[in-house]
Design a protein around this motif. Structure first.
Motif, PDB file in Angstrom:
ATOM      1  N   UNK A 110      23.613  -5.371  40.107  1.00 61.02           N
ATOM      2  CA  UNK A 110      24.871  -6.055  39.776  1.00 61.02           C
ATOM      3  C   UNK A 110      25.562  -5.431  38.579  1.00 61.02           C
ATOM      4  N   UNK A 111      24.903  -4.532  37.858  1.00 59.48           N
ATOM      5  CA  UNK A 111      25.558  -3.834  36.754  1.00 59.48           C
ATOM      6  C   UNK A 111      25.523  -2.343  37.031  1.00 59.48           C
ATOM      7  N   UNK A 112      26.693  -1.725  36.926  1.00 60.55           N
ATOM      8  CA  UNK A 112      26.867  -0.307  37.242  1.00 60.55           C
ATOM      9  C   UNK A 112      27.501   0.388  36.046  1.00 60.55           C
ATOM     10  N   UNK A 113      26.982   1.550  35.697  1.00 57.11           N
ATOM     11  CA  UNK A 113      27.521   2.327  34.588  1.00 57.11           C
ATOM     12  C   UNK A 113      28.433   3.423  35.117  1.00 57.11           C
ATOM     13  N   UNK A 114      29.599   3.573  34.507  1.00 59.98           N
ATOM     14  CA  UNK A 114      30.502   4.680  34.798  1.00 59.98           C
ATOM     15  C   UNK A 114      30.817   5.367  33.473  1.00 59.98           C
ATOM     16  N   UNK A 115      30.472   6.643  33.376  1.00 64.68           N
ATOM     17  CA  UNK A 115      30.708   7.395  32.147  1.00 64.68           C
ATOM     18  C   UNK A 115      32.004   8.174  32.271  1.00 64.68           C
ATOM     19  N   UNK A 116      32.835   8.059  31.256  1.00 62.78           N
ATOM     20  CA  UNK A 116      34.089   8.802  31.256  1.00 62.78           C
ATOM     21  C   UNK A 116      35.120   8.137  30.366  1.00 62.78           C
ATOM     22  N   UNK A 117      36.257   8.787  30.241  1.00 63.75           N
ATOM     23  CA  UNK A 117      37.354   8.306  29.412  1.00 63.75           C
ATOM     24  C   UNK A 117      38.147   7.250  30.177  1.00 63.75           C
ATOM     25  N   UNK A 118      38.234   6.055  29.636  1.00 58.53           N
ATOM     26  CA  UNK A 118      38.950   4.967  30.311  1.00 58.53           C
ATOM     27  C   UNK A 118      40.439   5.249  30.443  1.00 58.53           C
ATOM     28  N   UNK A 119      40.953   6.212  29.674  1.00 62.77           N
ATOM     29  CA  UNK A 119      42.357   6.586  29.797  1.00 62.77           C
ATOM     30  C   UNK A 119      42.598   7.584  30.922  1.00 62.77           C
ATOM     31  N   UNK A 120      41.532   8.058  31.540  1.00 56.03           N
ATOM     32  CA  UNK A 120      41.614   8.988  32.667  1.00 56.03           C
ATOM     33  C   UNK A 120      41.723   8.167  33.948  1.00 56.03           C
ATOM     34  N   UNK A 121      42.819   8.312  34.664  1.00 57.85           N
ATOM     35  CA  UNK A 121      43.049   7.498  35.850  1.00 57.85           C
ATOM     36  C   UNK A 121      41.959   7.704  36.895  1.00 57.85           C
ATOM     37  N   UNK A 122      41.420   8.934  36.978  1.00 60.41           N
ATOM     38  CA  UNK A 122      40.355   9.202  37.949  1.00 60.41           C
ATOM     39  C   UNK A 122      39.097   8.410  37.609  1.00 60.41           C
ATOM     40  N   UNK A 123      38.792   8.270  36.326  1.00 57.31           N
ATOM     41  CA  UNK A 123      37.637   7.473  35.893  1.00 57.31           C
ATOM     42  C   UNK A 123      37.861   6.008  36.227  1.00 57.31           C
ATOM     43  N   UNK A 124      39.068   5.513  35.963  1.00 59.94           N
ATOM     44  CA  UNK A 124      39.380   4.115  36.271  1.00 59.94           C
ATOM     45  C   UNK A 124      39.303   3.852  37.778  1.00 59.94           C
ATOM     46  N   UNK A 125      39.768   4.789  38.580  1.00 59.23           N
ATOM     47  CA  UNK A 125      39.686   4.631  40.033  1.00 59.23           C
ATOM     48  C   UNK A 125      38.227   4.614  40.483  1.00 59.23           C
ATOM     49  N   UNK A 126      37.395   5.451  39.857  1.00 64.79           N
ATOM     50  CA  UNK A 126      35.973   5.477  40.203  1.00 64.79           C
ATOM     51  C   UNK A 126      35.321   4.141  39.868  1.00 64.79           C
ATOM     52  N   UNK A 127      35.702   3.567  38.718  1.00 63.83           N
ATOM     53  CA  UNK A 127      35.164   2.255  38.340  1.00 63.83           C
ATOM     54  C   UNK A 127      35.617   1.178  39.322  1.00 63.83           C
ATOM     55  N   UNK A 128      36.883   1.248  39.739  1.00 60.99           N
ATOM     56  CA  UNK A 128      37.391   0.265  40.701  1.00 60.99           C
ATOM     57  C   UNK A 128      36.673   0.387  42.039  1.00 60.99           C
ATOM     58  N   UNK A 129      36.421   1.624  42.469  1.00 59.15           N
ATOM     59  CA  UNK A 129      35.680   1.828  43.715  1.00 59.15           C
ATOM     60  C   UNK A 129      34.303   1.171  43.644  1.00 59.15           C
ATOM     61  N   UNK A 130      33.605   1.416  42.529  1.00 60.58           N
ATOM     62  CA  UNK A 130      32.262   0.858  42.364  1.00 60.58           C
ATOM     63  C   UNK A 130      32.300  -0.661  42.345  1.00 60.58           C
ATOM     64  N   UNK A 131      33.322  -1.227  41.695  1.00 60.43           N
ATOM     65  CA  UNK A 131      33.436  -2.684  41.634  1.00 60.43           C
ATOM     66  C   UNK A 131      33.681  -3.266  43.021  1.00 60.43           C
TER      67      UNK A 131
END
Length: 257
Positions: free
Chosen positions: A50-71
């Motif tokens: 239930x907890x997933x780690x995503x490493x990267x810059x939150x200001x990077x849209x690609x990182x945010x999209x990756x986090x949204x995908x995981x969620x």
């Protein structure tokens, strides 16, 4: 399917406290953090998958999209917390304008990108959602030498109101919290780097600045954030909630003396 959330700056401090609170309520959480060392606690966490780690810059849209995908793999995306921040002081008389712009962007862009990705995902899924942006008491009560941080946080509060107006009809609520000083790991490390007498003086000054007589615990700020994400706050949007122990209403200037 369970609800899922994204929390930027989720490895430490307020962000980690929000992650733990949401996990405790049964949600799935994606914690985004620039520093991978801040996410080592995810491995072996009692919440398991239930907890997933995503490493990267939150200001990077690609990182945010990756986090949204995981969620969205973990559950129905229900909330997004823009907590990631950069703390660097600069004054307009001594710093190049380009540096000032970069420092403003370092704090504003993380929230802007997070809001953009969250809103798009909510609209695409045709589901309601909640966003909470972490501002600061400094958005209204500036501290000397902190122009980039103050400017970015004031802009984040304006963006919060604008998004609330534009996307409220789609069931998307956008709010902000404005903490005072908070006893995060960064704060503890700062005190530990001082001589004992100096550290004691700093703590006395913090007590003087906050009518409650102390700095906040990260869990206290997290509680306000999680409330704003919840259905209990279903009629609250466009608000900035001070979670500052009364610092902004007392309005002592820490540089006055």
């Amino acid at each position: 399917m369970s609800r899922s959330y994204v929390v930027t700056g989720g490895g430490r401090g307020i962000g980690r406290a929000v992650v733990e609170r949401l996990l405790g309520d049964g949600g799935a959480v994606v914690a985004v953090e620039h520093d991978p060392a801040a996410l080592t606690w995810v491995d072996g966490h009692p919440a398991g998958r239930r907890v997933v780690a995503v490493t990267g810059d939150a200001a990077d849209e690609a990182v945010a999209e990756r986090a949204a995908d995981a969620a969205q793999v973990a559950g129905v995306l229900a909330g997004w917390v823009n907590n990631a921040a950069v703390f660097r002081d600069a004054s307009i008389h001594s710093a190049p304008v380009r540096q000032l712009r970069e420092l403003i962007a370092a704090n504003l862009d993380t929230a802007l990108v997070g809001c953009a990705v969250a809103v798009r995902r909510f609209l695409s899924a045709e589901t309601p959602g909640a966003i909470v942006n972490v501002s600061s008491h400094q958005a209204r009560q500036a501290v000397r030498g902190c122009l980039p941080y103050v400017t970015a946080k004031a802009a984040i509060e304006g963006m919060t109101r604008a998004l609330a107006v534009e996307y409220g009809p789609y069931g998307i609520r956008v709010n902000a919290v404005a903490p005072g000083s908070v006893g995060t790991e960064r704060y503890a490390d700062f005190l530990a780097s001082q001589q004992p007498a100096t550290a004691a003086g700093i703590e006395q000054e913090m007590a003087r600045l906050h009518p409650i007589g102390r700095v906040a615990r990260p869990q206290e700020v997290a509680a306000a954030i999680v409330y704003l994400l919840s259905g209990d706050a279903g009629f609250i949007t466009g608000a900035t909630v001070p979670v500052d122990g009364g610092r902004s209403v007392l309005a002592h200037d820490p540089e006055a003396r």
